[in-house]
Design an enzyme around this catalytic site. Structure first.
Site, PDB file in Angstrom:
ATOM      1  N   ASP A 300       0.869  -1.177   0.000  1.00  0.00           N
ATOM      2  CA  ASP A 300       0.000   0.000   0.000  1.00  0.00           C
ATOM      3  C   ASP A 300       0.912   1.236   0.000  1.00  0.00           C
ATOM      4  O   ASP A 300       2.123   1.139   0.190  1.00  0.00           O
ATOM      5  CB  ASP A 300      -0.972  -0.012   1.179  1.00  0.00           C
TER       6      ASP A 300
HETATM    7  C1  BGC Z   1      -4.977   3.282  -0.052  1.00  0.00           C
HETATM    8  C2  BGC Z   1      -5.112   2.266  -1.161  1.00  0.00           C
HETATM    9  C3  BGC Z   1      -4.966   2.964  -2.485  1.00  0.00           C
HETATM   10  C4  BGC Z   1      -3.613   3.639  -2.524  1.00  0.00           C
HETATM   11  C5  BGC Z   1      -3.290   4.301  -3.839  1.00  0.00           C
HETATM   12  C6  BGC Z   1      -3.736   4.139  -0.194  1.00  0.00           C
HETATM   13  O1  BGC Z   1      -3.748   5.213   0.680  1.00  0.00           O
HETATM   14  O2  BGC Z   1      -4.976   2.612   1.196  1.00  0.00           O
HETATM   15  O3  BGC Z   1      -6.334   1.584  -1.050  1.00  0.00           O
HETATM   16  O4  BGC Z   1      -5.112   2.053  -3.533  1.00  0.00           O
HETATM   17  O5  BGC Z   1      -3.589   4.619  -1.509  1.00  0.00           O
HETATM   18  O6  BGC Z   1      -4.013   5.445  -4.033  1.00  0.00           O
END
Ligand code: BGC
Length: 768
Positions: A300
């Site tokens: 993530d």
């Molecule tokens: C989120 C993810 C997301 C990623 C990219 C993160 O803060 O937890 O679910 O896909 O950002 O934007």
């Protein structure tokens, strides 16, 4: 364009040459016939053989879009460093770069300016649509309509792919039981069975046929346990038992693997003491080992470096070592891999074979997408123009929006509204809001692009509409750009709203959460109507009790007063671009609501986490008169306000004649359970018939009910249909005290009904 092609052709020659060389070596060294060689693996290996360690690490690196492509080339700071890395072949993927023009420009650098010309993949959070927004995923889940959900994902893929994207960070398949957690809006709710079916539908919708340029890679996230954050506070600690992990949290993830999902995302949280990003039990043992997942895992956002704050890694280098060894293949925005992995391999802390494995997984997916054949497969400006916001896509999101609405209450058949001769007062800032219905995670959609409820109602000309805001919900942003400031004081608009309500035959009030009150980082400790809206509701009800309350929200709300007093309540979530049209069609009865709640609505936030498949406990009921020593609250009921699976219709459904073909079955046998459902109402309607079971005694304690099947049927007035469910050994399997999925002999109950609460029941036994 011709120039780009030329460079790529050169690259292709290089790759093909090695591919052929690789193959012939194999042919010489083994007696296996050429046709048996896995062509894809061979292609991947051939590319890998060309790569330096640095280049392999580069494939593992994902950067966020870092510079305005149309502006000057970056010369300094982080953007310049990223730009240099891109040219050196040290980037495997980009996120948040969108639009054919920008995607093409970056792909061109990767293909033409790097040594090997390996194309990039472009990821984006297409969570519920790209620019044309469909209902938030929790709302879509309320449709229980797997075909519609699959189609909705396919539509989103079509629009997103037309702007150059080929990877969405969706679906989120986290089972969530805590409405305080803002990200419940992104998932399918609280149930593992429903959640697994929806997870598969979404993966199939996004990925479809990956050789087509209308489909994109899906990503099952967040692996794992993210939704079980303590106190419902985002990013908080997660501590769950193996039983819960296996029986509740894992199955939707496993289902996506079985459905061929190509990517996974790990999660921000720690799980039982070990951050998910550095958790080799999750990523190596379970996902890549037991489940044989052969795609790749992306971290993530920055979650590799966050292991430092977790107190699990001493610095970024240590974090990179832990994450890679634990099976995180791609680093989203930590820069930890690109900065440290080469040194870590040279120091013997990370095996090069593990880097090879991660790079191989990523390259394989690039081949599967066909990017080596055509890196600009998704880059067609004409298609982009024709596709984004097309009438067919608008039609698709409208259809999904109607199916996502849940009718919670309809006393005296107040709904549907009469089509003429009525004075209707429309009250609430959200009724006239064209941005909030887009909800959270609509990063490519423009403000003011949703059809508001007022606009939707205005399409019906027969009644007289009067609108008053009553009170603002949101009054701009807080000091954080993504956080909305809620009006908790200004009631100056009440008077006007009261005045129009007094003169109306019926009042439609649109109340609830602003679109930015749910989603990532938006946990709430109070899940009632925000700001002064509860007061507004009570003030209007006082002067005109004929209120239809339309709720807009990204999570279950605690609205006990409304349930007690307001005659009609419609759960309309955040329904996206076509929100107002969908709501108006339901209010006027042009669409008969058919949704059922995918998540329990509590009476009070203190009951949360509250879910239908709870355990019985040793003291489930008061066993002595007036006793206090049983599992309950002294100030609130145990039961929810609206249970999981609940939802009304303008039709009425009667369940009768539940029958089992036998009262018992053995290992390879089965039982068929049937029930008759009759539409005793006046209009045609759809009903989601649900089957639950209870395993009375288990080697670990079992929930009081578990959903094991559902079917949506449509019935004309007076029509009866028989629905048949199958129960076999698979239906009753669970992760037992033996630490494996198996069935246990014993006594069971089976329930069938239109919600988890209102059901017919029978007993059966299983022998093995
Ligand atoms: C989120 C993810 C997301 C990623 C990219 C993160 O803060 O937890 O679910 O896909 O950002 O934007």
């Amino acid at each position: 364009m011709r120039q780009m092609k030329h460079k790529f052709v050169f690259t292709s020659f290089a790759i093909t040459a090695v591919l052929i060389a690789g193959c012939s070596n194999k042919i010489i060294k083994s007696s296996i016939s050429y046709s048996k060689v896995n062509v894809l693996e061979t292609k991947v290996d051939s590319v890998l053989k060309l790569m330096t360690l640095e280049e392999k690490v580069g494939q593992l690196n994902q950067y966020n879009g870092f510079w305005e492509i149309t502006g000057p080339t970056p010369k300094e700071g982080q953007a310049a460093k990223k730009y240099e890395d891109l040219k050196k072949g040290l980037v495997g993927s980009m996120l948040n770069v969108k639009g054919v023009k920008d995607v093409t420009a970056l792909q061109k650098i990767a293909v033409e300016q790097t040594r090997l010309g390996i194309p990039l993949i472009f990821g984006f959070d297409v969570i519920h649509g790209y620019k044309t927004i469909s209902p938030i995923p929790l709302a879509e889940a309320a449709s229980w309509d797997l075909e519609a959900i699959k189609k909705s994902a396919a539509i989103a893929a079509e629009e997103a792919s037309s702007v150059g994207l080929n990877w969405t960070f969706a679906p989120m398949v986290d089972i969530s039981r805590d409405a305080r957690w803002g990200r419940v809006m992104e998932g399918a709710g609280e149930d593992t069975y429903l959640g697994s079916k929806i997870a598969v539908a979404r993966v199939q919708g996004f990925q479809g046929d990956l050789s087509s340029n209308k489909n994109i890679l899906a990503c099952a996230k967040h692996f794992a346990g993210y939704a079980f954050a303590e106190s419902g506070r985002d990013y908080n600690t997660v501590d769950v038992s193996e039983t819960t992990l296996q029986n509740i949290i894992f199955p939707p993830f496993k289902a996506t693997v079985d459905a061929g999902v190509r990517t996974f995302m790990n999660s921000f949280n720690e799980l039982n003491g070990i951050p998910a990003t550095g958790n080799s039990y999750l990523q190596r043992e379970v996902l890549k080992g037991d489940w044989k997942f052969d795609g790749f895992v992306v971290s993530d956002w920055g979650s590799i470096n966050e292991m430092i704050s977790h107190g699990y890694a001493k610095d970024s280098k240590h974090a990179a070592e832990i994450a890679l060894n634990a099976g995180s293949d791609m680093d989203m925005e930590s820069s930890a891999y690109v900065e440290h992995l080469v040194a870590l391999v040279n120091e013997g802390k990370v095996k090069e074979s593990l880097i090879d494995d991660a790079a191989r997984r990523i390259l394989k997916v690039k081949f599967e997408l066909g990017l080596f054949d055509n890196p600009y497969k998704y880059c067609d400006e004409n298609r982009e123009k024709e596709t984004v916001g097309s009438p067919a896509i608008q039609e698709g999101v409208l259809d999904m929006a109607k199916k996502s609405i849940v009718l919670l209450k309809n006393q005296n058949d107040l709904l549907p509204l009469k089509k003429s001769g009525q004075k209707i007062a429309v009250i609430g800032a959200l009724a006239n809001d064209k941005t909030s219905p887009l909800g959270s995670w609509r990063i490519a959609a423009d403000d003011n692009t949703a059809v508001s409820v007022l606009e939707g109602l205005e399409n019906y000309k027969g009644n007289q509409l009067n609108y008053a805001k009553g009170a603002d919900v949101s009054v701009g942003r807080t000091q954080f750009i993504w956080e909305t400031k809620i009006n908790t004081t200004d009631k100056s608009g009440f008077e006007e709203a009261i005045a129009i309500a007094k003169q109306a035959d019926i009042v439609v009030m649109v109340l609830g959460e602003h679109g930015l009150q749910s989603g990532e980082g938006r946990s709430r400790s109070d899940i009632g109507l925000p700001g002064v809206q509860q007061e507004l509701l009570e003030a209007i009800f006082k002067v005109n009790p004929n209120v239809v309350l339309v709720l807009n929200n990204g999570r279950p709300l605690a609205i006990p007063w409304a349930d007690e007093h307001i005659p009609a309540i419609v759960e309309a979530w955040q329904l996206g671009t076509q929100s107002g049209n969908a709501i108006a069609q339901v209010l006027y009865g042009d669409y008969n609501p058919s949704g059922k709640l995918p998540m329990t609505f509590p009476r009070n936030v203190g009951q949360v986490p509250i879910y239908y498949n709870y355990k019985n406990t040793g003291r489930p009921v008061m066993n002595e008169p007036d006793s206090v020593f049983w599992s309950h609250y002294i100030d609130e009921k145990n039961t929810p306000l609206y249970p999981f699976g609940y939802g009304l219709s303008y039709s009425k459904f009667e369940y009768s004649d539940m029958q089992l073909t036998s009262n018992s079955f053995a290992k390879n046998g089965k039982i068929e359970v049937s029930v008759n459902i009759k539409n005793t109402g006046k209009v045609t309607g759809k009903e989601v018939v649900q089957m639950y079971i209870r395993d009375l005694i288990g080697s670990t304690t079992r929930p009081v009910k578990e959903l094991k099947g559902f079917e949506m049927i449509e019935l004309n007035p007076n029509e009866t249909k028989k629905v048949v469910f199958l129960i076999d050994e698979k239906t009753i399997q669970y992760f037992t005290a033996n630490a494996k999925w198996e069935s246990e002999p014993g006594d069971f109950k089976v329930f069938i009904g239109g919600s988890s609460a209102k059901t017919l029941e029978r007993d059966f036994q299983y022998f093995n």
